[in-house]
Design an enzyme around this catalytic site. Structure first.
Site, PDB file in Angstrom:
ATOM      1  CB  CYS A 165      -0.947  -0.002   1.187  1.00  0.00           C
ATOM      2  SG  CYS A 165      -2.063  -1.414   1.145  1.00  0.00           S
ATOM      3  CB  CYS A 216     -12.496  -1.438   6.938  1.00  0.00           C
ATOM      4  SG  CYS A 216     -12.671  -2.397   8.453  1.00  0.00           S
ATOM      5  CB  SER A 217      -9.364   1.938   3.592  1.00  0.00           C
ATOM      6  OG  SER A 217      -8.511   0.827   3.686  1.00  0.00           O
ATOM      7  CG  HIS A 240      -6.356   2.220   0.280  1.00  0.00           C
ATOM      8  ND1 HIS A 240      -5.158   2.746  -0.192  1.00  0.00           N
ATOM      9  CD2 HIS A 240      -6.002   1.113   1.008  1.00  0.00           C
ATOM     10  CE1 HIS A 240      -4.151   1.985   0.223  1.00  0.00           C
ATOM     11  NE2 HIS A 240      -4.633   1.002   0.937  1.00  0.00           N
TER      12      HIS A 240
END
Lengths: 377, 377
Positions: free
Chosen positions: A82, A206-207, A325
């Site tokens: 990420c 949570c993304s 994201h």
């Protein structure tokens, strides 16, 4: 002081998009090139994580160079889970510092929404050590940060409501950012009542999965936005290597290095984008980066200090939680937001002409962290 | 003149191996670190192509840093299709030239033999532009180089036997290289009679699937092997963009740049590793890099000039065709062989104390090419 300057930025809408991986990449890159006044580009770096696994598309560097007609210039894809975007940005800086390139295009991209949830989940899990018992025991990313949150509650007295306040703040910011994934407002009650993902993390903690791209043009030539410092570190790849469950040392180390190189401290930073892959991660990161004392980040949330109107505004873009994201794009999207803050035309523009901005991008459960400090000069 | 020096090299056996992707990476890296005398490492770069798609394992940079106990240093995976290794090496050089790092570990790895042929083929095809009509028409890599070979025959009078002579030479070299994939000798007749893959390319004209890793330690500190120059270019990502079917311009451009930076020409080079993904590619590359005139590389093969005993020894390691082609490792394995040639202890050591060596690593059908020139100082 890197003597590297930002000349242009571009970003697609984040969300579920029809465009292909390549189209997203070209759209953001073209916008950044135009914003920079179409300079001659000497090299391209691309941050991307799962193009190979779920879009059967690698060679993203060459696709930009070829399809945008940039000539026989070097182009490179960079992966660090990420943190791929932040790492790509740093490689661009190193390329300029090396003396080999004057002006570099750095882009980040991910396309996730076309694939099935199990396929995306499996691809995400390639950011864990496949040989570890943890992975096979099911301790994937929500699990890791859930364990951490429960321990944090136990040690500090923080509650699920503090996490919800992080999620709410980032949603409120996202709603006011036209490029963010989630335009729909929500409430503390809705966040607290949302379905559980991994105890104590609910859906809004949570993304999401996201499609999107962002790009940035940097150069040795001067511009009003200077990259004051750049750091990148690796950290433990497994939870069992953690010395302290409530610390993500890669974040702390990357912050310490970046401050040292910049000759600055957390007290100097005016506006912040942090890797809030989970609401819990944002709190820990604000502590690791020295904005608040250890185990007191939750109090800063309670006091509203990380809101757009607070003294340490965090994730004015909406963050990963609400801007979205798209993995490889995230590190570049953080910089996009900060450049707009420094230019004074951001969504959720902070007051008092911010001069120093910090972006922190995390990979895995702390396998990678990058920090970049930007300054308006 | 990069003022970057090679301090250590390591390489696993190439072939079908039991070790995991990570184990291969750690084995080659440890050997390189030991060969370099265990210096302090400031950063890691890893070349890899399909770890995510077929081994569900990314974060290779952090795995090395963490599992070898190198500390919180930056680590980055780099992808550029089959040129991932050469590109990773160049990023290591840029990192040193930037002044940010003194000593860098660069590794390359691929694990392919555990997966099914269709899965590996699909992963390889991510090195094409997924939006292109060519890919969907089935013009994959053997097809591309097959078309090119037929055109080459038509223009020059070369025959399938010239390709077979390239394959035979590289097999003979590979048989004498204990790390190479294929220990079994073969004959011109066997090569010519082998089953067709894509007309006119038979089985021996095509590089195999391979497991393996290679690693190299470079530093600003002096050593007897200097990286005299480094180049990286991008080129057309589709055959339909080619101006001339018998040219792979990325190879030519990367060679031209590398010679220019080194202040050298092809006449100065003593020993060569070239990206022979197909026998045809080796011939074209020897022309693009100026070792022989355009459309005359086949004559040099006929005259034995590229043999170990020739005036331009090419692929003394066995090349991709016989040493094997673990994609991300290939660019580093080329450098491994050349360092041993310059040290005077290579498999198929060439005579007369070679001083200048050239490695060329190709990605896609010419989407990427890197050239590195090494010199014994």
């Amino acid at each position: 002081m890197t003597n590297v300057y930002i000349h242009g930025i571009g970003m697609t809408k984040f969300g579920k998009l029809e465009s292909s991986l390549k189209e997203l990449l070209l759209e953001a890159s073209t916008e950044a090139l135009n914003d920079a006044g179409r300079p001659k580009i000497d090299a391209v770096f691309v941050g991307n994580f799962m193009g190979g696994s779920i879009s059967n598309q690698e060679i993203l560097g060459a696709l930009i160079a070829n399809d945008l007609g940039l000539g026989y210039i070097p182009s490179t894809k960079v992966e660090g889970a990420c943190a791929s975007g932040g790492i790509a940005f740093r490689q661009g800086i190193l390329g300029i510092l090396s003396g080999e390139y004057e002006t570099v295009l750095v882009a980040g991209v991910e396309k996730m929404k076309h694939a099935s949830t199990p396929d995306v989940t499996q691809a995400i899990n390639s950011a864990m050590d496949t040989s570890s018992t943890e992975k096979h025991a099911g301790l994937t990313f929500p699990g890791f940060f859930g364990v951490l949150a429960n321990r944090y509650f136990y040690e500090t007295g923080a509650t699920k409501e503090h996490l919800a306040r992080v999620a709410l703040k980032n949603r409120e910011n996202g709603v006011r950012n036209p490029l963010a994934q989630f335009p729909k407002p929500t409430s503390l009650e809705e966040i607290l009542a949302a379905r559980m993902i991994t105890d104590p993390l609910g859906l809004f903690d949570c993304s999401p999965m996201t499609d999107g791209a962002a790009a940035i043009v940097i150069s040795r030539k001067k511009s009003p936005i200077h990259v004051r410092s750049s750091s990148q570190v690796s950290g433990p790849t497994q939870m069992q290597d953690a010395v302290d469950l409530l610390s993500i040392p890669a974040i702390g180390e990357s912050g310490r290095l970046a401050y040292e190189k910049a000759g600055l401290g957390p007290e100097d930073i005016d506006v912040i984008e942090i890797h809030d892959c989970f609401s819990m991660t944002e709190i820990i990161a604000t502590e690791e980066l020295g904005f608040f004392n250890r185990l007191e980040g939750w109090k800063a949330v309670e006091e509203g200090r990380t809101k757009v109107t607070g003294d340490k505004p965090v994730n004015t873009s909406g963050g990963l939680l609400s801007r979205g994201h798209p993995i490889g794009a995230t590190g570049i999207a953080q910089l996009y937001q900060l450049v707009r803050q420094l230019r004074g035309n951001a969504a959720n523009q902070v007051a008092n002409n911010p001069r120093l901005a910090l972006a922190q991008n995390l990979g895995g459960t702390g396998s990678y962290s990058t920090v970049h400090i930007l300054e308006r000069v």
